[in-house]
Design a protein around this motif. Structure first.
Motif, PDB file in Angstrom:
ATOM      1  N   ARG A   3       0.952  -1.240   0.031  1.00 36.76           N
ATOM      2  CA  ARG A   3       0.070  -0.021   0.015  1.00 36.76           C
ATOM      3  C   ARG A   3       0.708   1.373  -0.046  1.00 36.76           C
ATOM      4  O   ARG A   3       0.596   2.239  -0.788  1.00 36.76           O
ATOM      5  CB  ARG A   3      -0.964  -0.123   1.180  1.00 36.76           C
ATOM      6  CG  ARG A   3      -2.040  -1.006   1.010  1.00 36.76           C
ATOM      7  CD  ARG A   3      -3.092  -0.948   2.222  1.00 36.76           C
ATOM      8  NE  ARG A   3      -3.905  -1.970   2.390  1.00 36.76           N
ATOM      9  CZ  ARG A   3      -3.758  -3.008   3.425  1.00 36.76           C
ATOM     10  NH1 ARG A   3      -2.724  -2.931   4.164  1.00 36.76           N
ATOM     11  NH2 ARG A   3      -4.426  -3.843   3.329  1.00 36.76           N
ATOM     12  N   GLU A   4       1.847   1.456   0.814  1.00 37.41           N
ATOM     13  CA  GLU A   4       2.635   2.369   0.815  1.00 37.41           C
ATOM     14  C   GLU A   4       3.566   2.597  -0.198  1.00 37.41           C
ATOM     15  O   GLU A   4       3.744   3.699  -0.803  1.00 37.41           O
ATOM     16  CB  GLU A   4       3.849   2.218   2.076  1.00 37.41           C
ATOM     17  CG  GLU A   4       4.780   3.286   2.286  1.00 37.41           C
ATOM     18  CD  GLU A   4       5.525   2.957   3.490  1.00 37.41           C
ATOM     19  OE1 GLU A   4       6.753   3.251   3.460  1.00 37.41           O
ATOM     20  OE2 GLU A   4       5.347   2.482   4.671  1.00 37.41           O
ATOM     21  N   GLU A   5       3.927   1.431  -1.137  1.00 36.62           N
ATOM     22  CA  GLU A   5       4.625   1.810  -2.444  1.00 36.62           C
ATOM     23  C   GLU A   5       3.658   1.781  -3.546  1.00 36.62           C
ATOM     24  O   GLU A   5       4.130   1.912  -4.751  1.00 36.62           O
ATOM     25  CB  GLU A   5       5.648   0.483  -2.551  1.00 36.62           C
ATOM     26  CG  GLU A   5       6.661   0.506  -1.491  1.00 36.62           C
ATOM     27  CD  GLU A   5       7.702  -0.642  -1.410  1.00 36.62           C
ATOM     28  OE1 GLU A   5       7.700  -1.147  -2.514  1.00 36.62           O
ATOM     29  OE2 GLU A   5       8.425  -0.836  -0.497  1.00 36.62           O
ATOM     30  N   GLY A   6       2.433   1.758  -3.502  1.00 37.02           N
ATOM     31  CA  GLY A   6       1.478   1.702  -4.638  1.00 37.02           C
ATOM     32  C   GLY A   6       1.468   0.560  -5.226  1.00 37.02           C
ATOM     33  O   GLY A   6       0.674   0.645  -6.444  1.00 37.02           O
ATOM     34  N   ILE A   7       1.576  -0.698  -4.769  1.00 40.13           N
ATOM     35  CA  ILE A   7       1.401  -1.851  -5.400  1.00 40.13           C
ATOM     36  C   ILE A   7      -0.002  -2.411  -4.994  1.00 40.13           C
ATOM     37  O   ILE A   7      -0.238  -2.409  -3.913  1.00 40.13           O
ATOM     38  CB  ILE A   7       2.368  -3.108  -4.928  1.00 40.13           C
ATOM     39  CG1 ILE A   7       3.789  -2.443  -5.386  1.00 40.13           C
ATOM     40  CG2 ILE A   7       2.020  -4.258  -5.638  1.00 40.13           C
ATOM     41  CD1 ILE A   7       4.940  -3.209  -5.003  1.00 40.13           C
ATOM     42  N   ARG A   8      -0.908  -2.654  -5.960  1.00 38.30           N
ATOM     43  CA  ARG A   8      -2.360  -2.888  -5.739  1.00 38.30           C
ATOM     44  C   ARG A   8      -2.616  -4.630  -5.785  1.00 38.30           C
ATOM     45  O   ARG A   8      -1.949  -5.131  -6.633  1.00 38.30           O
ATOM     46  CB  ARG A   8      -3.023  -2.094  -6.758  1.00 38.30           C
ATOM     47  CG  ARG A   8      -3.262  -0.582  -6.358  1.00 38.30           C
ATOM     48  CD  ARG A   8      -3.938  -0.008  -7.441  1.00 38.30           C
ATOM     49  NE  ARG A   8      -5.076  -0.307  -7.906  1.00 38.30           N
ATOM     50  CZ  ARG A   8      -5.899  -0.090  -8.934  1.00 38.30           C
ATOM     51  NH1 ARG A   8      -5.271   0.777  -9.564  1.00 38.30           N
ATOM     52  NH2 ARG A   8      -6.727  -0.799  -9.486  1.00 38.30           N
ATOM     53  N   LEU A   9      -3.482  -4.716  -5.131  1.00 33.92           N
ATOM     54  CA  LEU A   9      -3.857  -6.358  -5.362  1.00 33.92           C
ATOM     55  C   LEU A   9      -4.546  -6.461  -6.501  1.00 33.92           C
ATOM     56  O   LEU A   9      -5.422  -5.663  -7.067  1.00 33.92           O
ATOM     57  CB  LEU A   9      -4.646  -6.588  -4.234  1.00 33.92           C
ATOM     58  CG  LEU A   9      -4.082  -7.058  -2.932  1.00 33.92           C
ATOM     59  CD1 LEU A   9      -5.056  -7.362  -1.596  1.00 33.92           C
ATOM     60  CD2 LEU A   9      -3.154  -8.129  -2.833  1.00 33.92           C
ATOM     61  N   LYS A  10      -4.349  -7.693  -7.176  1.00 35.08           N
ATOM     62  CA  LYS A  10      -5.014  -7.964  -8.529  1.00 35.08           C
ATOM     63  C   LYS A  10      -6.532  -8.544  -7.592  1.00 35.08           C
ATOM     64  O   LYS A  10      -6.576  -8.951  -6.756  1.00 35.08           O
ATOM     65  CB  LYS A  10      -4.607  -9.099  -9.215  1.00 35.08           C
ATOM     66  CG  LYS A  10      -3.958 -10.131  -8.676  1.00 35.08           C
ATOM     67  CD  LYS A  10      -3.227 -11.258  -9.797  1.00 35.08           C
ATOM     68  CE  LYS A  10      -2.496 -12.130  -8.829  1.00 35.08           C
ATOM     69  NZ  LYS A  10      -1.522 -13.099  -9.657  1.00 35.08           N
ATOM     70  N   PRO A  11      -7.697  -8.499  -8.786  1.00 36.17           N
ATOM     71  CA  PRO A  11      -8.951  -8.927  -8.258  1.00 36.17           C
ATOM     72  C   PRO A  11      -9.110 -10.278  -7.396  1.00 36.17           C
ATOM     73  O   PRO A  11      -9.909 -10.333  -6.545  1.00 36.17           O
ATOM     74  CB  PRO A  11      -9.464  -9.232  -9.584  1.00 36.17           C
ATOM     75  CG  PRO A  11      -8.983  -8.106 -10.393  1.00 36.17           C
ATOM     76  CD  PRO A  11      -7.438  -8.243 -10.367  1.00 36.17           C
ATOM     77  N   ASN A  12      -8.180 -11.329  -7.741  1.00 40.35           N
ATOM     78  CA  ASN A  12      -8.196 -12.588  -7.044  1.00 40.35           C
ATOM     79  C   ASN A  12      -7.529 -12.614  -5.686  1.00 40.35           C
ATOM     80  O   ASN A  12      -7.700 -13.231  -4.862  1.00 40.35           O
ATOM     81  CB  ASN A  12      -7.585 -13.917  -7.617  1.00 40.35           C
ATOM     82  CG  ASN A  12      -5.907 -13.564  -7.858  1.00 40.35           C
ATOM     83  OD1 ASN A  12      -5.489 -12.674  -7.114  1.00 40.35           O
ATOM     84  ND2 ASN A  12      -5.383 -14.623  -8.730  1.00 40.35           N
ATOM     85  N   GLY A  13      -7.070 -11.290  -5.379  1.00 41.77           N
ATOM     86  CA  GLY A  13      -6.624 -11.072  -3.848  1.00 41.77           C
ATOM     87  C   GLY A  13      -5.238 -11.862  -3.689  1.00 41.77           C
ATOM     88  O   GLY A  13      -5.085 -12.022  -2.364  1.00 41.77           O
ATOM     89  N   LEU A  14      -4.706 -12.573  -4.572  1.00 38.04           N
ATOM     90  CA  LEU A  14      -3.603 -13.459  -4.126  1.00 38.04           C
ATOM     91  C   LEU A  14      -2.379 -12.820  -4.203  1.00 38.04           C
ATOM     92  O   LEU A  14      -1.266 -13.134  -3.654  1.00 38.04           O
ATOM     93  CB  LEU A  14      -3.515 -14.654  -4.993  1.00 38.04           C
ATOM     94  CG  LEU A  14      -4.704 -15.642  -4.908  1.00 38.04           C
ATOM     95  CD1 LEU A  14      -4.524 -16.550  -6.123  1.00 38.04           C
ATOM     96  CD2 LEU A  14      -4.897 -16.250  -3.696  1.00 38.04           C
ATOM     97  N   GLY A  15      -2.063 -11.588  -4.958  1.00 33.92           N
ATOM     98  CA  GLY A  15      -0.944 -11.021  -4.988  1.00 33.92           C
ATOM     99  C   GLY A  15      -1.125  -9.556  -5.929  1.00 33.92           C
ATOM    100  O   GLY A  15      -2.380  -9.277  -6.141  1.00 33.92           O
ATOM    101  N   CYS A  16      -0.111  -9.108  -6.634  1.00 30.49           N
ATOM    102  CA  CYS A  16      -0.109  -8.326  -7.692  1.00 30.49           C
ATOM    103  C   CYS A  16       0.014  -8.733  -8.976  1.00 30.49           C
ATOM    104  O   CYS A  16       0.216  -9.804  -9.221  1.00 30.49           O
ATOM    105  CB  CYS A  16       0.744  -7.080  -7.135  1.00 30.49           C
ATOM    106  SG  CYS A  16       2.519  -7.714  -7.653  1.00 30.49           S
ATOM    107  N   ARG A  17      -0.620  -7.664  -9.990  1.00 30.20           N
ATOM    108  CA  ARG A  17      -0.317  -8.321 -11.449  1.00 30.20           C
ATOM    109  C   ARG A  17       1.254  -8.044 -11.896  1.00 30.20           C
ATOM    110  O   ARG A  17       1.639  -6.956 -11.786  1.00 30.20           O
ATOM    111  CB  ARG A  17      -1.182  -7.433 -12.320  1.00 30.20           C
ATOM    112  CG  ARG A  17      -2.518  -7.863 -12.576  1.00 30.20           C
ATOM    113  CD  ARG A  17      -3.061  -7.349 -13.790  1.00 30.20           C
ATOM    114  NE  ARG A  17      -2.417  -7.870 -15.096  1.00 30.20           N
ATOM    115  CZ  ARG A  17      -2.347  -7.347 -15.975  1.00 30.20           C
ATOM    116  NH1 ARG A  17      -3.075  -6.186 -16.593  1.00 30.20           N
ATOM    117  NH2 ARG A  17      -1.671  -7.989 -17.154  1.00 30.20           N
ATOM    118  N   TYR A  18       1.907  -9.052 -12.003  1.00 30.97           N
ATOM    119  CA  TYR A  18       3.208  -9.053 -12.070  1.00 30.97           C
ATOM    120  C   TYR A  18       3.473  -8.217 -13.344  1.00 30.97           C
ATOM    121  O   TYR A  18       4.658  -7.406 -13.324  1.00 30.97           O
ATOM    122  CB  TYR A  18       3.844 -10.614 -12.411  1.00 30.97           C
ATOM    123  CG  TYR A  18       5.278 -10.621 -12.237  1.00 30.97           C
ATOM    124  CD1 TYR A  18       6.012 -10.429 -11.058  1.00 30.97           C
ATOM    125  CD2 TYR A  18       6.266 -10.531 -13.251  1.00 30.97           C
ATOM    126  CE1 TYR A  18       7.285 -10.616 -11.108  1.00 30.97           C
ATOM    127  CE2 TYR A  18       7.360 -10.840 -13.423  1.00 30.97           C
ATOM    128  CZ  TYR A  18       8.309 -10.762 -12.254  1.00 30.97           C
ATOM    129  OH  TYR A  18       9.396 -10.508 -12.187  1.00 30.97           O
TER     130      TYR A  18
END
Length: 125
Positions: free
Chosen positions: A77-92
């Motif tokens: 959150r602090e670095e601006g990395i958002r979760l992808k819709p499935n909630g498992l991580g970010c869009r690589y």
């Protein structure tokens, strides 16, 4: 720990330190840069990543195991990395560090280290 193993650990940790804020790199990408396997990177991260931006190292899909993801979320959150819709991580694809740039920076950052495959490495320890 023998000198070769210590050197490999140091090379991996220096690579992890260089992943820019707001970006991620996969275990496999770090492994390719460091000349080892992704499982070795994972093992090194598990034992020696305290004080490093460990939350920037994901699998090739941008995912983290649930327990790690929970700990990583405040950093993301602090670095601006958002979760992808499935909630498992970010869009690589959206957050992957530029691997060419990372490798160039890593080569510079490890210039002072000996070659881990040198025959005389353990003799110098």
């Amino acid at each position: 720990m023998d000198a070769r193993r210590e050197l490999i650990v140091e090379r991996v940790l220096r690579c992890v330190e260089l992943v820019p804020a707001g970006r991620v790199a996969s275990y496999g990408a770090v492994a390719a840069i460091c000349g080892i396997g992704p499982r070795q990177v994972g093992s090194i991260m598990r034992h020696w990543s305290d004080g490093l931006p460990w939350w920037r190292i994901t699998n090739s899909s941008g995912d983290l195991p649930p327990a790690l993801l929970e700990r990583a979320l405040p950093h993301w959150r602090e670095e601006g990395i958002r979760l992808k819709p499935n909630g498992l991580g970010c869009r690589y694809a959206d957050y992957a560090a530029d691997m060419g740039e990372l490798e160039l920076r890593w080569l510079e950052a490890t210039r002072d280290l000996p070659d881990p495959d040198a025959d005389d490495l353990d003799a110098s320890a």
